[in-house]
Design an enzyme around this catalytic site. Structure first.
Site, PDB file in Angstrom:
ATOM      1  N   GLY A 239     -18.698   7.104  -0.840  1.00 42.45           N
ATOM      2  CA  GLY A 239     -17.434   6.373  -0.854  1.00 42.45           C
ATOM      3  C   GLY A 239     -16.784   6.135  -2.191  1.00 42.45           C
ATOM      4  O   GLY A 239     -15.623   5.720  -2.236  1.00 42.45           O
ATOM      5  N   GLU A 275     -25.030   8.810  -0.859  1.00 44.27           N
ATOM      6  CA  GLU A 275     -24.424   9.936  -0.128  1.00 44.27           C
ATOM      7  C   GLU A 275     -23.031  10.283  -0.666  1.00 44.27           C
ATOM      8  O   GLU A 275     -22.052  10.219   0.057  1.00 44.27           O
ATOM      9  CB  GLU A 275     -24.315   9.578   1.361  1.00 44.27           C
ATOM     10  CG  GLU A 275     -25.625   9.175   2.021  1.00 44.27           C
ATOM     11  CD  GLU A 275     -25.426   8.587   3.423  1.00 44.27           C
ATOM     12  OE1 GLU A 275     -24.264   8.336   3.818  1.00 44.27           O
ATOM     13  OE2 GLU A 275     -26.437   8.362   4.099  1.00 44.27           O
ATOM     14  N   PRO A 276     -22.929  10.631  -1.935  1.00 42.51           N
ATOM     15  CA  PRO A 276     -21.594  10.950  -2.462  1.00 42.51           C
ATOM     16  C   PRO A 276     -21.100  12.309  -1.959  1.00 42.51           C
ATOM     17  O   PRO A 276     -21.867  13.260  -1.881  1.00 42.51           O
ATOM     18  CB  PRO A 276     -21.823  11.007  -3.978  1.00 42.51           C
ATOM     19  CG  PRO A 276     -23.246  11.444  -4.120  1.00 42.51           C
ATOM     20  CD  PRO A 276     -23.994  10.866  -2.944  1.00 42.51           C
ATOM     21  N   GLY A 277     -19.843  12.382  -1.605  1.00 47.24           N
ATOM     22  CA  GLY A 277     -19.249  13.649  -1.183  1.00 47.24           C
ATOM     23  C   GLY A 277     -18.061  13.983  -2.064  1.00 47.24           C
ATOM     24  O   GLY A 277     -18.109  14.866  -2.922  1.00 47.24           O
ATOM     25  N   ARG A 278     -16.987  13.203  -1.893  1.00 41.92           N
ATOM     26  CA  ARG A 278     -15.740  13.443  -2.612  1.00 41.92           C
ATOM     27  C   ARG A 278     -15.948  13.460  -4.133  1.00 41.92           C
ATOM     28  O   ARG A 278     -15.382  14.284  -4.850  1.00 41.92           O
ATOM     29  CB  ARG A 278     -14.760  12.334  -2.247  1.00 41.92           C
ATOM     30  CG  ARG A 278     -13.345  12.547  -2.748  1.00 41.92           C
ATOM     31  CD  ARG A 278     -12.513  11.290  -2.575  1.00 41.92           C
ATOM     32  NE  ARG A 278     -12.599  10.708  -1.267  1.00 41.92           N
ATOM     33  CZ  ARG A 278     -11.746  10.939  -0.273  1.00 41.92           C
ATOM     34  NH1 ARG A 278     -10.740  11.751  -0.444  1.00 41.92           N
ATOM     35  NH2 ARG A 278     -11.912  10.344   0.900  1.00 41.92           N
ATOM     36  N   TYR A 318      -3.196  11.632   5.960  1.00 37.71           N
ATOM     37  CA  TYR A 318      -3.398  10.333   5.283  1.00 37.71           C
ATOM     38  C   TYR A 318      -2.280  10.006   4.299  1.00 37.71           C
ATOM     39  O   TYR A 318      -2.448   9.091   3.481  1.00 37.71           O
ATOM     40  CB  TYR A 318      -4.705  10.339   4.475  1.00 37.71           C
ATOM     41  CG  TYR A 318      -5.920  10.891   5.164  1.00 37.71           C
ATOM     42  CD1 TYR A 318      -6.494  10.251   6.261  1.00 37.71           C
ATOM     43  CD2 TYR A 318      -6.531  12.061   4.712  1.00 37.71           C
ATOM     44  CE1 TYR A 318      -7.626  10.760   6.874  1.00 37.71           C
ATOM     45  CE2 TYR A 318      -7.654  12.571   5.316  1.00 37.71           C
ATOM     46  CZ  TYR A 318      -8.203  11.917   6.402  1.00 37.71           C
ATOM     47  OH  TYR A 318      -9.323  12.432   6.999  1.00 37.71           O
ATOM     48  N   CYS A 345       5.358  24.811  11.875  1.00 35.30           N
ATOM     49  CA  CYS A 345       6.497  24.252  12.610  1.00 35.30           C
ATOM     50  C   CYS A 345       6.273  22.796  12.970  1.00 35.30           C
ATOM     51  O   CYS A 345       6.169  22.442  14.159  1.00 35.30           O
ATOM     52  CB  CYS A 345       6.745  25.085  13.848  1.00 35.30           C
ATOM     53  SG  CYS A 345       7.031  26.787  13.403  1.00 35.30           S
ATOM     54  N   GLU A 346       6.117  21.963  11.967  1.00 28.51           N
ATOM     55  CA  GLU A 346       5.994  20.521  12.176  1.00 28.51           C
ATOM     56  C   GLU A 346       6.642  19.831  10.989  1.00 28.51           C
ATOM     57  O   GLU A 346       6.422  20.228   9.840  1.00 28.51           O
ATOM     58  CB  GLU A 346       4.518  20.088  12.232  1.00 28.51           C
ATOM     59  CG  GLU A 346       3.775  20.646  13.401  1.00 28.51           C
ATOM     60  CD  GLU A 346       2.718  19.683  13.925  1.00 28.51           C
ATOM     61  OE1 GLU A 346       2.804  18.470  13.665  1.00 28.51           O
ATOM     62  OE2 GLU A 346       1.808  20.178  14.607  1.00 28.51           O
ATOM     63  N   TYR A 374     -12.905  17.731   1.509  1.00 29.32           N
ATOM     64  CA  TYR A 374     -12.093  17.505   2.709  1.00 29.32           C
ATOM     65  C   TYR A 374     -10.842  18.398   2.708  1.00 29.32           C
ATOM     66  O   TYR A 374      -9.789  17.994   3.189  1.00 29.32           O
ATOM     67  CB  TYR A 374     -11.736  16.011   2.840  1.00 29.32           C
ATOM     68  CG  TYR A 374     -12.957  15.122   2.769  1.00 29.32           C
ATOM     69  CD1 TYR A 374     -13.923  15.181   3.761  1.00 29.32           C
ATOM     70  CD2 TYR A 374     -13.172  14.264   1.690  1.00 29.32           C
ATOM     71  CE1 TYR A 374     -15.079  14.404   3.684  1.00 29.32           C
ATOM     72  CE2 TYR A 374     -14.322  13.484   1.606  1.00 29.32           C
ATOM     73  CZ  TYR A 374     -15.268  13.557   2.605  1.00 29.32           C
ATOM     74  OH  TYR A 374     -16.406  12.800   2.524  1.00 29.32           O
TER      75      TYR A 374
HETATM   76  N1  LLP Z   1     -21.793   8.972   4.170  1.00 28.61           N
HETATM   77  C1  LLP Z   1     -21.201   8.761   5.351  1.00 28.61           C
HETATM   78  C2  LLP Z   1     -21.968   8.153   6.439  1.00 28.61           C
HETATM   79  C3  LLP Z   1     -19.847   9.100   5.530  1.00 28.61           C
HETATM   80  O1  LLP Z   1     -19.257   8.878   6.704  1.00 28.61           O
HETATM   81  C4  LLP Z   1     -19.133   9.688   4.459  1.00 28.61           C
HETATM   82  C5  LLP Z   1     -17.720  10.078   4.618  1.00 28.61           C
HETATM   83  C6  LLP Z   1     -19.799   9.912   3.246  1.00 28.61           C
HETATM   84  C7  LLP Z   1     -21.130   9.524   3.122  1.00 28.61           C
HETATM   85  C8  LLP Z   1     -19.136  10.534   2.056  1.00 28.61           C
HETATM   86  O2  LLP Z   1     -18.108   9.748   1.573  1.00 28.61           O
HETATM   87  P1  LLP Z   1     -17.376  10.138   0.202  1.00 28.61           P
HETATM   88  O3  LLP Z   1     -18.378   9.957  -0.895  1.00 28.61           O
HETATM   89  O4  LLP Z   1     -16.951  11.544   0.309  1.00 28.61           O
HETATM   90  O5  LLP Z   1     -16.247   9.198   0.112  1.00 28.61           O
HETATM   91  N2  LLP Z   1     -11.454  13.261   5.425  1.00 28.61           N
HETATM   92  C9  LLP Z   1     -11.267  12.048   4.652  1.00 28.61           C
HETATM   93  C10 LLP Z   1     -12.581  11.438   4.211  1.00 28.61           C
HETATM   94  C11 LLP Z   1     -13.514  11.129   5.358  1.00 28.61           C
HETATM   95  C12 LLP Z   1     -14.832  10.542   4.915  1.00 28.61           C
HETATM   96  C13 LLP Z   1     -15.772  10.424   6.033  1.00 28.61           C
HETATM   97  N3  LLP Z   1     -17.080   9.942   5.697  1.00 28.61           N
HETATM   98  C14 LLP Z   1     -10.358  12.359   3.472  1.00 28.61           C
HETATM   99  O6  LLP Z   1      -9.924  13.496   3.321  1.00 28.61           O
HETATM  100  O7  LLP Z   1     -10.029  11.460   2.696  1.00 28.61           O
END
Ligand code: LLP
Length: 424
Positions: A239, A275-278, A318, A345-346, A374
């Site tokens: 997050g 759990e970093p993603g973004r 978003y 077409c939107e 994402y």
């Molecule tokens: N752990 C869990 C349980 C999650 O649901 C998520 C993201 C993460 C970790 C990773 O979060 P991050 O570090 O990436 O913020 N599609 C949306 C974001 C959806 C995130 C869903 N869960 C966007 O494009 O902003």
């Protein structure tokens, strides 16, 4: 920090001019920088040095095999939310013992696959899910390591579609029921309670909500231990946000985030799972596109790209801000507001509205920045537009890590039922 910058007037990914890739691969395409992925992972990992921390990259952000493997080679684990992601993580070389499985709707088949693989932890989000996992584990004669995901009812102050920690959200077990559910879990065969899990949302740009949520969870762990549960792990989710807009105040640095985690959790002596993603992938990728037309509307000018909402959904879904810059560096400061749109077409197929942009003409290339997380993973073939290719750069090398399917490939996915087979 990322490795997309102008050199001699041309936007590069590391040592490769993006226009070189555009000329060979064609547009649109996603391009990722290995150096940026690795840098982000290392900055995050270093911030947690000295803490017992397992960093599980949230595969949902970008699940290309090459991206996962790049991170796995750095020692990253994986946070997965489906059997598909589980298999992708394993195939890319993430050891099962570094994989955690999150998500509100795991099926029994998915649980079985994860138990067979021998993953580190299931983050369980409801009592029915706990019962199902118990049954599946018992049928296999194994024990599932479980953390309950709790819903701390904290406002993460982010976009409502990516807020997950408020009581009205579908995620986690209700705070008021946590104690009872842990008591039940402890009595279930096939379940080994090992931890507590929380994840309150994505793209958080201040530490306040993390502090609030983590403090609550730390108190909960103390209470649960007092009840006899052997809580050894604390999964704090992902997050932490990234900068999207030049000039915005930067989100907290991982060092400050890690310091907060240390301050709050040190007395518990738990293994910390993150759990970093973004944060890892977001600024490590761009979407490169070409201007098809510049169209003068009644009251505004439209720059029509060959990329669209089906390729990068975030602005449409978003109202997300992504910087858009030409591959050829503008030579002066001349800017005029335009709407940057796609061909779908939107009306919602808009990347930027009334955005001050340097002059652009048909044929010019642009890069949509911060599209590594994402982006490709949320793409679709809407309007029968084939998924765009992905390219990974490392230094002066680049490789296509997912080729562009042809329209024939798309059509070939469909099947005609027997009664429609004859053309006549
Ligand atoms: N752990 C869990 C349980 C999650 O649901 C998520 C993201 C993460 C970790 C990773 O979060 P991050 O570090 O990436 O913020 N599609 C949306 C974001 C959806 C995130 C869903 N869960 C966007 O494009 O902003």
């Amino acid at each position: 920090m990322h490795h997309f910058e102008y050199r001699d007037g041309a936007l590069h990914a590391e040592d490769v001019p993006l226009s070189t890739i555009a000329d060979t691969v064609g547009t649109p395409f996603y391009c990722y920088s290995s150096a940026t992925l690795v840098r982000h992972y290392r900055v995050f990992a270093k911030a947690f040095e000295g803490q017992k921390a397992l960093i599980c990259y949230a595969v949902k952000a970008n699940s290309n095999q090459a991206v996962i493997r790049t991170l796995a080679q750095e020692g990253a684990g994986a946070d997965v939310v489906s059997e598909g992601e589980l298999r992708r993580a394993l195939a890319a070389g993430v050891p099962a013992e570094r994989i955690v499985f999150s998500g509100v709707g795991k099926t029994r088949a998915e649980m079985a696959a994860a138990l067979d693989a021998g993953i580190h932890q299931f983050n369980v989000e409801s009592e029915p899910e706990l019962d199902a996992l118990s049954e599946v584990a018992v049928s296999k004669g194994v024990e599932a390591p479980v953390a309950m995901r709790v819903n701390p009812d904290v406002d993460p102050r982010t976009h409502e579609k990516i807020s997950t920690g408020k009581k009205e959200n579908k995620f986690g077990v209700p705070w008021s029921r946590a104690r009872d559910i842990y008591a039940r879990a402890a009595g279930l065969s096939g379940i080994r309670v090992v931890g507590v899990d929380v994840h309150i949302g994505s793209q958080l740009t201040d530490l306040g909500p993390f502090r609030e949520a983590f403090s609550r969870v730390v108190d909960l762990v103390a209470m649960l231990r007092g009840e006899g549960h052997d809580i050894r792990r604390l999964d704090l989710g992902g997050g932490l946000g990234i900068p999207y807009e030049a000039g915005d105040a930067p989100p907290p640095h991982p060092d400050h985030y890690a310091a907060l985690v240390r301050e709050l959790t040190q007395p518990l002596d738990c293994e910390i799972i993150l759990e970093p993603g973004r944060l890892i992938a977001g600024n490590a990728g761009v979407l490169v596109s070409r201007v098809i037309y510049v169209k003068e509307g009644e009251s505004r000018r439209f720059v029509i790209l060959d990329a669209a909402m089906n390729d990068l959904l975030r602005p449409s879904l978003y109202d997300a801000y992504h910087e858009i810059i030409p591959l050829n560096q503008p030579t002066d400061d001349q800017r005029a507001p335009v709407d940057v749109v796609g061909p779908v077409c939107e009306t919602g197929d808009v990347f930027a509205k009334a955005r001050p942009m340097p002059p652009l003409a048909a044929g010019d290339y642009v890069a949509i920045l911060s599209a590594g997380a994402y982006g490709a993973v949320m793409a679709s073939a809407y309007n029968s537009r084939p998924l765009v290719p992905e390219v990974l750069v490392r230094g002066s090398d680049y490789a296509v890590i997912r080729p562009r399917p042809s329209v024939a490939d798309l059509i070939a996915q469909d099947r005609l039922p027997p009664w429609l087979e004859n053309r006549a």
